[in-house]
Design an enzyme around this catalytic site. Structure first.
Site, PDB file in Angstrom:
ATOM      1  N   GLU A  94       6.608  -7.429   3.639  1.00 33.07           N
ATOM      2  CA  GLU A  94       6.923  -6.007   3.593  1.00 33.07           C
ATOM      3  C   GLU A  94       5.985  -5.233   4.508  1.00 33.07           C
ATOM      4  O   GLU A  94       4.823  -5.603   4.683  1.00 33.07           O
ATOM      5  CB  GLU A  94       6.792  -5.485   2.157  1.00 33.07           C
ATOM      6  CG  GLU A  94       7.870  -6.062   1.250  1.00 33.07           C
ATOM      7  CD  GLU A  94       7.760  -5.595  -0.196  1.00 33.07           C
ATOM      8  OE1 GLU A  94       8.827  -5.445  -0.817  1.00 33.07           O
ATOM      9  OE2 GLU A  94       6.650  -5.389  -0.707  1.00 33.07           O
ATOM     10  N   CYS A 107       1.872   0.495   8.143  1.00 34.11           N
ATOM     11  CA  CYS A 107       1.020  -0.385   7.352  1.00 34.11           C
ATOM     12  C   CYS A 107       1.592  -1.799   7.471  1.00 34.11           C
ATOM     13  O   CYS A 107       2.711  -2.069   7.045  1.00 34.11           O
ATOM     14  CB  CYS A 107       1.005   0.100   5.905  1.00 34.11           C
ATOM     15  SG  CYS A 107      -0.013  -0.921   4.829  1.00 34.11           S
ATOM     16  N   CYS A 114      -1.223 -13.523  -0.449  1.00 33.06           N
ATOM     17  CA  CYS A 114      -2.666 -13.416  -0.207  1.00 33.06           C
ATOM     18  C   CYS A 114      -3.383 -14.361  -1.164  1.00 33.06           C
ATOM     19  O   CYS A 114      -3.013 -14.463  -2.328  1.00 33.06           O
ATOM     20  CB  CYS A 114      -3.128 -11.974  -0.461  1.00 33.06           C
ATOM     21  SG  CYS A 114      -4.904 -11.720  -0.147  1.00 33.06           S
ATOM     22  N   CYS A 118      -7.363 -10.420  -6.016  1.00 27.37           N
ATOM     23  CA  CYS A 118      -8.057  -9.264  -6.575  1.00 27.37           C
ATOM     24  C   CYS A 118      -7.308  -8.821  -7.841  1.00 27.37           C
ATOM     25  O   CYS A 118      -6.083  -8.812  -7.869  1.00 27.37           O
ATOM     26  CB  CYS A 118      -8.092  -8.116  -5.556  1.00 27.37           C
ATOM     27  SG  CYS A 118      -8.988  -8.557  -4.058  1.00 27.37           S
ATOM     28  N   CYS A 121      -4.463  -6.013  -7.652  1.00 32.02           N
ATOM     29  CA  CYS A 121      -3.483  -6.021  -6.549  1.00 32.02           C
ATOM     30  C   CYS A 121      -2.325  -6.969  -6.829  1.00 32.02           C
ATOM     31  O   CYS A 121      -2.522  -8.136  -7.156  1.00 32.02           O
ATOM     32  CB  CYS A 121      -4.182  -6.422  -5.251  1.00 32.02           C
ATOM     33  SG  CYS A 121      -3.084  -6.460  -3.827  1.00 32.02           S
ATOM     34  N   GLY A 163      -1.821  -9.413   2.499  1.00 26.84           N
ATOM     35  CA  GLY A 163      -2.704 -10.398   3.108  1.00 26.84           C
ATOM     36  C   GLY A 163      -4.089  -9.899   3.453  1.00 26.84           C
ATOM     37  O   GLY A 163      -4.379  -8.708   3.418  1.00 26.84           O
ATOM     38  N   CYS A 337      -0.488   1.409  -2.141  1.00 29.34           N
ATOM     39  CA  CYS A 337      -1.557   0.408  -2.010  1.00 29.34           C
ATOM     40  C   CYS A 337      -1.492  -0.618  -3.130  1.00 29.34           C
ATOM     41  O   CYS A 337      -1.439  -0.259  -4.311  1.00 29.34           O
ATOM     42  CB  CYS A 337      -2.926   1.071  -2.100  1.00 29.34           C
ATOM     43  SG  CYS A 337      -3.282   2.194  -0.775  1.00 29.34           S
TER      44      CYS A 337
HETATM   45  N1  SAH Z   1      -6.951  -7.669   2.042  1.00 31.09           N
HETATM   46  C1  SAH Z   1      -7.314  -6.445   2.707  1.00 31.09           C
HETATM   47  C2  SAH Z   1      -6.093  -5.692   3.180  1.00 31.09           C
HETATM   48  C3  SAH Z   1      -5.219  -5.125   2.069  1.00 31.09           C
HETATM   49  S1  SAH Z   1      -5.586  -3.459   2.007  1.00 31.09           S
HETATM   50  C4  SAH Z   1      -8.219  -5.624   1.808  1.00 31.09           C
HETATM   51  O1  SAH Z   1      -8.397  -6.003   0.650  1.00 31.09           O
HETATM   52  O2  SAH Z   1      -8.791  -4.643   2.261  1.00 31.09           O
HETATM   53  C5  SAH Z   1      -5.058  -2.987   0.506  1.00 31.09           C
HETATM   54  C6  SAH Z   1      -5.898  -1.824  -0.034  1.00 31.09           C
HETATM   55  O3  SAH Z   1      -5.283  -1.388  -1.237  1.00 31.09           O
HETATM   56  C7  SAH Z   1      -7.296  -2.283  -0.396  1.00 31.09           C
HETATM   57  O4  SAH Z   1      -8.229  -1.303  -0.082  1.00 31.09           O
HETATM   58  C8  SAH Z   1      -7.206  -2.457  -1.891  1.00 31.09           C
HETATM   59  O5  SAH Z   1      -8.457  -2.249  -2.489  1.00 31.09           O
HETATM   60  C9  SAH Z   1      -6.201  -1.414  -2.288  1.00 31.09           C
HETATM   61  N2  SAH Z   1      -5.462  -1.758  -3.495  1.00 31.09           N
HETATM   62  C10 SAH Z   1      -5.055  -2.973  -3.879  1.00 31.09           C
HETATM   63  N3  SAH Z   1      -4.378  -2.893  -5.043  1.00 31.09           N
HETATM   64  C11 SAH Z   1      -4.339  -1.590  -5.390  1.00 31.09           C
HETATM   65  C12 SAH Z   1      -3.758  -0.866  -6.476  1.00 31.09           C
HETATM   66  N4  SAH Z   1      -3.069  -1.485  -7.445  1.00 31.09           N
HETATM   67  N5  SAH Z   1      -3.921   0.470  -6.498  1.00 31.09           N
HETATM   68  C13 SAH Z   1      -4.589   1.100  -5.515  1.00 31.09           C
HETATM   69  N6  SAH Z   1      -5.140   0.473  -4.463  1.00 31.09           N
HETATM   70  C14 SAH Z   1      -5.027  -0.864  -4.401  1.00 31.09           C
END
Ligand code: SAH
Length: 347
Positions: A94, A107, A114, A118, A121, A163, A337
Site C-alpha cells: 500500500e 508515503c 515488516c 513494533c 503498528c 517496512g 500511520c
Molecule cells: N519502519 C520505519 C518506517 C515506518 S514509519 C519506522 O519505524 O520509522 C511509520 C511511522 O508510524 C513510525 O514513526 C511509527 O512510529 C508510526 N506508527 C506506527 N504505528 C502507529 C500507530 N498505530 N499510530 C500512530 N503512529 C504509528
C-alpha cells in the site's frame, strides 16, 4: 534461447547507458531510454518515438518497464488517498497520498510487511514477506504520479509506508538515486524523508552514502525498559547507541533530524518522559513529531488523551525544543500511520 527481458524501471541512468552499449548502441541512447521511462513514464519501447523504429523493435524484445499494478484506490473524508498495488509475483503493498494546502506527500513502502514487530503498528503483525526491488519502489512512485490529476504533482516523499527502509538499504538507495536523477523524476532529496525504527548500522550507511535525504527516527520511548517492550529492535540497538548514531549523522546547514514519538496512554506519555526526552535530545539539532496513536482492536494500547499530548508538548517547548503534533490523516480508510496492512497480510 533468447534472454528474458530486463526490467528497466530499477536501472540507474548509468546502468541503462551500459545496457544500450551492450546492444551495440551509443551510450546516449541509454540516457534517452532513461528519460522515456523515468520522466515521461513510457511503459513500452514502442512509445519511445525519439528512437529509431529498429531500436524500438530491438528493445521491445529485450526490455520491460513494469510497474506495480494498481488494484484499488480508496479516498478518505480528508482527501487522503490509499492505493493498493499488486506486484509481479502477486504480493501486495500500500502507498498513501496526503494532500495539504501547498504540498502533496507520497508515503512509500519499502518492504512487503515488516519484520520489526513494533507493538503499536499493524504492518508489524504481517511479518516480513519480502523486500521490494529498486524497480518496485520506483514503480510505486511512477504509478502514483500516473494516478494523479494532470495538474497534481507529488512534492514530497516520505519512506514511512510498509517496512523498515534501512533493512532494504541497497534497493532503497538505488531507488532514491533513480528518483532524484535530474533527467528522470528529478525529486529533490531535501523533500524526501527516510524514517527508521532505529537500525543503527543502517543509519551509519545512510550517513556515509551520497544520498542527502532527511532522516526521521521513530523513538517513542525514553527508557530502554519501555522501548524494549514497544520496539523489539531496541534490544539490539538501545537508546544510547541509537542517539550516538544520530549525533554523528551529518546534517547540512539548517537541516534537522526528526524524532517521531507515538503517544500511548500511560505507557510513554508521562511528564517524566517529556523531561527525559528533552534531556536525551540535548545538543541534537532536531524537531519532534508527536504522533497520536491510531488505535485498532488488533493492537493492545490506547491513545493518549489530547490534554496529555498537549501537556507533553508544552514541557518540550519549555525546554526549548520544537515539537509538533502530527494530525492523523486518512484514519477512516486505514491509511494513517501504522495502519497499513493488506488483506493478504491477515492470512
Ligand atoms: N519502519 C520505519 C518506517 C515506518 S514509519 C519506522 O519505524 O520509522 C511509520 C511511522 O508510524 C513510525 O514513526 C511509527 O512510529 C508510526 N506508527 C506506527 N504505528 C502507529 C500507530 N498505530 N499510530 C500512530 N503512529 C504509528
Amino acid at each position: 534461447m533468447s534472454q528474458p527481458p530486463v526490467d528497466v524501471v530499477g536501472l540507474t541512468r548509468e546502468e541503462l547507458e551500459s545496457l544500450l552499449e551492450s546492444l551495440g548502441e551509443p551510450r546516449y541512447r541509454g540516457r534517452q531510454v532513461f528519460q522515456w521511462v523515468q520522466a515521461r513514464r513510457a511503459r513500452r519501447p514502442e512509445a519511445m518515438t525519439s528512437l529509431s523504429k529498429a531500436l524500438r523493435g530491438l528493445l521491445a524484445e529485450r526490455v520491460r518497464a513494469d510497474r506495480p499494478e494498481l488494484a484499488q484506490m480508496q479516498q478518505a473524508a480528508d482527501g487522503t488517498r490509499k492505493y493498493l498495488f499488486r506486484l509481479g509475483d502477486g504480493e501486495e503493498i500500500e502507498s498513501v497520498l496526503i494532500p495539504d494546502e501547498d504540498r502533496l506527500t507520497a508515503c512509500i513502502s519499502t518492504q512487503v510487511g515488516c519484520p520489526l514487530a513494533c507493538r503499536f503498528c499493524l504492518t508489524g503483525l504481517m511479518g516480513l514477506r519480502r523486500n521490494l526491488a529498486a524497480g518496485e519502489i520506483v514503480g510505486q512512485v511512477l504509478s502514483l504520479q500516473e494516478a494523479l490529476e494532470p495538474a497534481e504533482r507529488i512534492s514530497n516523499m516520505v519512506l514511512m509506508g510498509m517496512g523498515e527502509p534501512l533493512l532494504n538499504f541497497p534497493n532503497v538507495e538505488k531507488a532514491l538515486d533513480i528518483l532524484c536523477d535530474e533527467l528522470g523524476a528529478s525529486f529533490s532529496p531535501r523533500r524526501i524523508t527516510l524514517s527508521t525504527a532505529g537500525h543503527v548500522p543502517g543509519i551509519q550507511k545512510l550517513a556515509a552514502s551520497k544520498l542527502a535525504v532527511n532522516l526521521a527516527v521513530s523513538l517513542s520511548a525514553t527508557t530502554d525498559a519501555v522501548r524494549d517492550q514497544l520496539m523489539p529492535i531496541n534490544r539490539r540497538w538501545p537508546i544510547a547507541e541509537l542517539l550516538a548514531a544520530c549525533r554523528e549523522f551529518p546534517l547540512p546547514n539548517r537541516r534537522r533530524l526528526s524524532f517521531e514519538y507515538v503517544m500511548l496512554d500511560q505507557v510513554n506519555d508521562h511528564r517524566e518522559d517529556a523531561h527525559r526526552l528533552a534531556k536525551l535530545l540535548r545538543g541534537i539539532r532536531c524537531k519532534i513529531n508527536l504522533i497520536p496513536f491510531n488505535a485498532t482492536p488488533d493492537l493492545p494500547d490506547r491513545p493518549s488523551p489530547r490534554q496529555r499530548v498537549e501537556a507533553f508538548q508544552k514541557i518540550l517547548h519549555d525546554a526549548g525544543l520544537t515539537a509538533t503534533i502530527r494530525e492523523s490523516r486518512g484514519w477512516d480508510i486505514s491509511a494513517a500511520c501504522g495502519m497499513l496492512r493488506t488483506e493478504q497480510g491477515r492470512a
